[in-house]
Design a protein around this motif. Structure first.
Motif, PDB file in Angstrom:
ATOM      1  N   LYS A 173       0.794  -2.364   7.647  1.00  0.00           N
ATOM      2  CA  LYS A 173       0.694  -3.107   8.913  1.00  0.00           C
ATOM      3  C   LYS A 173       2.044  -3.114   9.622  1.00  0.00           C
ATOM      4  O   LYS A 173       2.320  -2.270  10.443  1.00  0.00           O
ATOM      5  CB  LYS A 173       0.170  -4.523   8.674  1.00  0.00           C
ATOM      6  CG  LYS A 173      -1.289  -4.539   8.264  1.00  0.00           C
ATOM      7  CD  LYS A 173      -1.880  -5.925   8.339  1.00  0.00           C
ATOM      8  CE  LYS A 173      -3.374  -5.844   8.048  1.00  0.00           C
ATOM      9  NZ  LYS A 173      -4.031  -7.123   8.195  1.00  0.00           N
ATOM     10  N   LYS A 174       2.919  -4.071   9.312  1.00  0.00           N
ATOM     11  CA  LYS A 174       4.145  -4.266  10.091  1.00  0.00           C
ATOM     12  C   LYS A 174       5.403  -4.022   9.251  1.00  0.00           C
ATOM     13  O   LYS A 174       5.466  -4.413   8.102  1.00  0.00           O
ATOM     14  CB  LYS A 174       4.191  -5.695  10.639  1.00  0.00           C
ATOM     15  CG  LYS A 174       3.014  -6.052  11.525  1.00  0.00           C
ATOM     16  CD  LYS A 174       3.036  -7.519  11.885  1.00  0.00           C
ATOM     17  CE  LYS A 174       1.790  -7.890  12.677  1.00  0.00           C
ATOM     18  NZ  LYS A 174       1.695  -9.331  12.880  1.00  0.00           N
ATOM     19  N   ALA A 175       6.397  -3.399   9.863  1.00  0.00           N
ATOM     20  CA  ALA A 175       7.760  -3.260   9.313  1.00  0.00           C
ATOM     21  C   ALA A 175       7.876  -2.233   8.194  1.00  0.00           C
ATOM     22  O   ALA A 175       7.689  -2.553   7.027  1.00  0.00           O
ATOM     23  CB  ALA A 175       8.318  -4.603   8.842  1.00  0.00           C
ATOM     24  N   GLY A 176       8.209  -1.029   8.565  1.00  0.00           N
ATOM     25  CA  GLY A 176       8.423   0.022   7.575  1.00  0.00           C
ATOM     26  C   GLY A 176       9.523  -0.314   6.592  1.00  0.00           C
ATOM     27  O   GLY A 176       9.405  -0.046   5.403  1.00  0.00           O
ATOM     28  N   ALA A 177      10.611  -0.954   7.065  1.00  0.00           N
ATOM     29  CA  ALA A 177      11.732  -1.289   6.177  1.00  0.00           C
ATOM     30  C   ALA A 177      11.837  -2.788   5.922  1.00  0.00           C
ATOM     31  O   ALA A 177      11.697  -3.242   4.796  1.00  0.00           O
ATOM     32  CB  ALA A 177      13.040  -0.749   6.751  1.00  0.00           C
TER      33      ALA A 177
ATOM     34  N   PHE B  18       0.605  -4.298   3.276  1.00  0.00           N
ATOM     35  CA  PHE B  18       0.584  -5.063   4.508  1.00  0.00           C
ATOM     36  C   PHE B  18       1.930  -4.991   5.228  1.00  0.00           C
ATOM     37  O   PHE B  18       2.135  -4.126   6.056  1.00  0.00           O
ATOM     38  CB  PHE B  18       0.142  -6.510   4.243  1.00  0.00           C
ATOM     39  CG  PHE B  18      -1.300  -6.607   3.878  1.00  0.00           C
ATOM     40  CD1 PHE B  18      -2.287  -6.645   4.850  1.00  0.00           C
ATOM     41  CD2 PHE B  18      -1.697  -6.650   2.547  1.00  0.00           C
ATOM     42  CE1 PHE B  18      -3.626  -6.710   4.525  1.00  0.00           C
ATOM     43  CE2 PHE B  18      -3.036  -6.719   2.205  1.00  0.00           C
ATOM     44  CZ  PHE B  18      -4.008  -6.749   3.191  1.00  0.00           C
ATOM     45  N   ASN B  19       2.883  -5.874   4.926  1.00  0.00           N
ATOM     46  CA  ASN B  19       4.107  -5.991   5.708  1.00  0.00           C
ATOM     47  C   ASN B  19       5.367  -5.795   4.868  1.00  0.00           C
ATOM     48  O   ASN B  19       5.438  -6.237   3.733  1.00  0.00           O
ATOM     49  CB  ASN B  19       4.166  -7.371   6.368  1.00  0.00           C
ATOM     50  CG  ASN B  19       2.957  -7.655   7.231  1.00  0.00           C
ATOM     51  OD1 ASN B  19       2.605  -6.856   8.080  1.00  0.00           O
ATOM     52  ND2 ASN B  19       2.312  -8.783   6.989  1.00  0.00           N
ATOM     53  N   GLY B  20       6.373  -5.148   5.478  1.00  0.00           N
ATOM     54  CA  GLY B  20       7.660  -4.972   4.807  1.00  0.00           C
ATOM     55  C   GLY B  20       7.637  -3.892   3.752  1.00  0.00           C
ATOM     56  O   GLY B  20       7.577  -4.198   2.564  1.00  0.00           O
ATOM     57  N   GLY B  21       7.700  -2.642   4.172  1.00  0.00           N
ATOM     58  CA  GLY B  21       7.670  -1.531   3.219  1.00  0.00           C
ATOM     59  C   GLY B  21       8.724  -1.641   2.142  1.00  0.00           C
ATOM     60  O   GLY B  21       8.472  -1.368   0.979  1.00  0.00           O
ATOM     61  N   ALA B  22       9.935  -2.084   2.515  1.00  0.00           N
ATOM     62  CA  ALA B  22      11.006  -2.289   1.545  1.00  0.00           C
ATOM     63  C   ALA B  22      11.195  -3.774   1.241  1.00  0.00           C
ATOM     64  O   ALA B  22      11.226  -4.179   0.090  1.00  0.00           O
ATOM     65  CB  ALA B  22      12.317  -1.692   2.052  1.00  0.00           C
ATOM     66  N   ILE B  23      11.331  -4.598   2.313  1.00  0.00           N
ATOM     67  CA  ILE B  23      11.657  -6.021   2.157  1.00  0.00           C
ATOM     68  C   ILE B  23      10.739  -6.884   3.011  1.00  0.00           C
ATOM     69  O   ILE B  23      10.515  -6.594   4.188  1.00  0.00           O
ATOM     70  CB  ILE B  23      13.118  -6.295   2.578  1.00  0.00           C
ATOM     71  CG1 ILE B  23      14.102  -5.612   1.629  1.00  0.00           C
ATOM     72  CG2 ILE B  23      13.392  -7.785   2.671  1.00  0.00           C
ATOM     73  CD1 ILE B  23      15.552  -5.713   2.092  1.00  0.00           C
ATOM     74  N   TYR B  24      10.277  -7.986   2.412  1.00  0.00           N
ATOM     75  CA  TYR B  24       9.600  -9.044   3.149  1.00  0.00           C
ATOM     76  C   TYR B  24      10.327 -10.343   2.816  1.00  0.00           C
ATOM     77  O   TYR B  24      10.405 -10.737   1.656  1.00  0.00           O
ATOM     78  CB  TYR B  24       8.134  -9.162   2.745  1.00  0.00           C
ATOM     79  CG  TYR B  24       7.358 -10.164   3.571  1.00  0.00           C
ATOM     80  CD1 TYR B  24       6.586  -9.753   4.655  1.00  0.00           C
ATOM     81  CD2 TYR B  24       7.411 -11.521   3.284  1.00  0.00           C
ATOM     82  CE1 TYR B  24       5.878 -10.666   5.423  1.00  0.00           C
ATOM     83  CE2 TYR B  24       6.719 -12.454   4.045  1.00  0.00           C
ATOM     84  CZ  TYR B  24       5.957 -12.020   5.114  1.00  0.00           C
ATOM     85  OH  TYR B  24       5.266 -12.930   5.883  1.00  0.00           O
TER      86      TYR B  24
END
Length: 194
Positions: free
Chosen positions: A115-119, A87-93
């Motif tokens: 969904k949102k935020a590759g990094a 879903f969100n935050g490929g590296a960090i959520y």
């Protein structure tokens, strides 16, 4: 994931290199799930590579899921490479991400979010007074940017900050959540002046 902390996961004055590689969570935080992640005054490199957070219903923070992250006065390099969140935050959520006063390089490369935020997916992101280079390279997501923020992004007084080959660099979504500053993006020159 590799680490679950109900409160604070603290790395302080560590000289050891830490590698979090190919860990998986079905809910959130492929490598680390913590209320707070704090890394202070450490000189060992920290690497997050190939971690995943994904299932049919969940999957935020491919490498790290936390309410707050404070990475402060470290001399080792910090790298997030090839992590994936369904879903969100490929590296960090996280709600708040602070990367401040570090001398080592900080790299987010080839992280992916469904969904949102590759990094980085956060309400507030603060990248300030870092002497090492900061790079966001080849991070991808369906919507949003390498950094996806709902309140504020501050990039101030750093050496060099590079956004290269990301689906989008920075995406501010002030329609999501409760924000007090109206959704600020603040950029100011540091030593590199670019």
């Amino acid at each position: 994931g590799a680490v679950y902390a109900e409160d604070t996961f603290l790395i302080n004055q560590s000289g050891s290199h830490l590698d979090f590689t190919k860990n998986h969570s079905d809910i959130a935080g492929g490598a680390i799930y913590a209320k707070k992640l704090e890394v202070h005054n450490s000189n060992g490199n920290i690497n997050f590579s190939g971690n995943t957070s994904e299932s049919y219903y969940y999957g935020d923070g491919g490498a790290v899921y936390a309410e707050s992250i404070d990475y402060y006065r470290n001399s080792g390099d910090l790298t997030f490479t090839g992590n994936r969140a369904a879903f969100n935050g490929g590296a960090i959520y996280a709600s708040t991400v602070e990367l401040r006063e570090n001398t080592g390089d900080i790299v987010f490369q080839n992280n992916t979010a469904g969904k949102k935020a590759g990094a980085i997916h956060a309400s507030t992101v603060n990248l300030s007074s870092n002497e090492g280079n900061i790079s966001f390279i080849g991070n991808t997501q369906k919507e949003g940017g390498a950094i996806y923020a709902t309140n504020q992004v501050i990039i101030s007084a750093n050496k060099d900050v590079t956004f290269q080959g990301n689906t989008t660099a920075i995406y501010m979504d002030v329609s999501e959540g409760n924000y007090t500053n109206g959704g600020d993006l603040k950029l100011s020159a540091g030593e590199g002046g670019r």
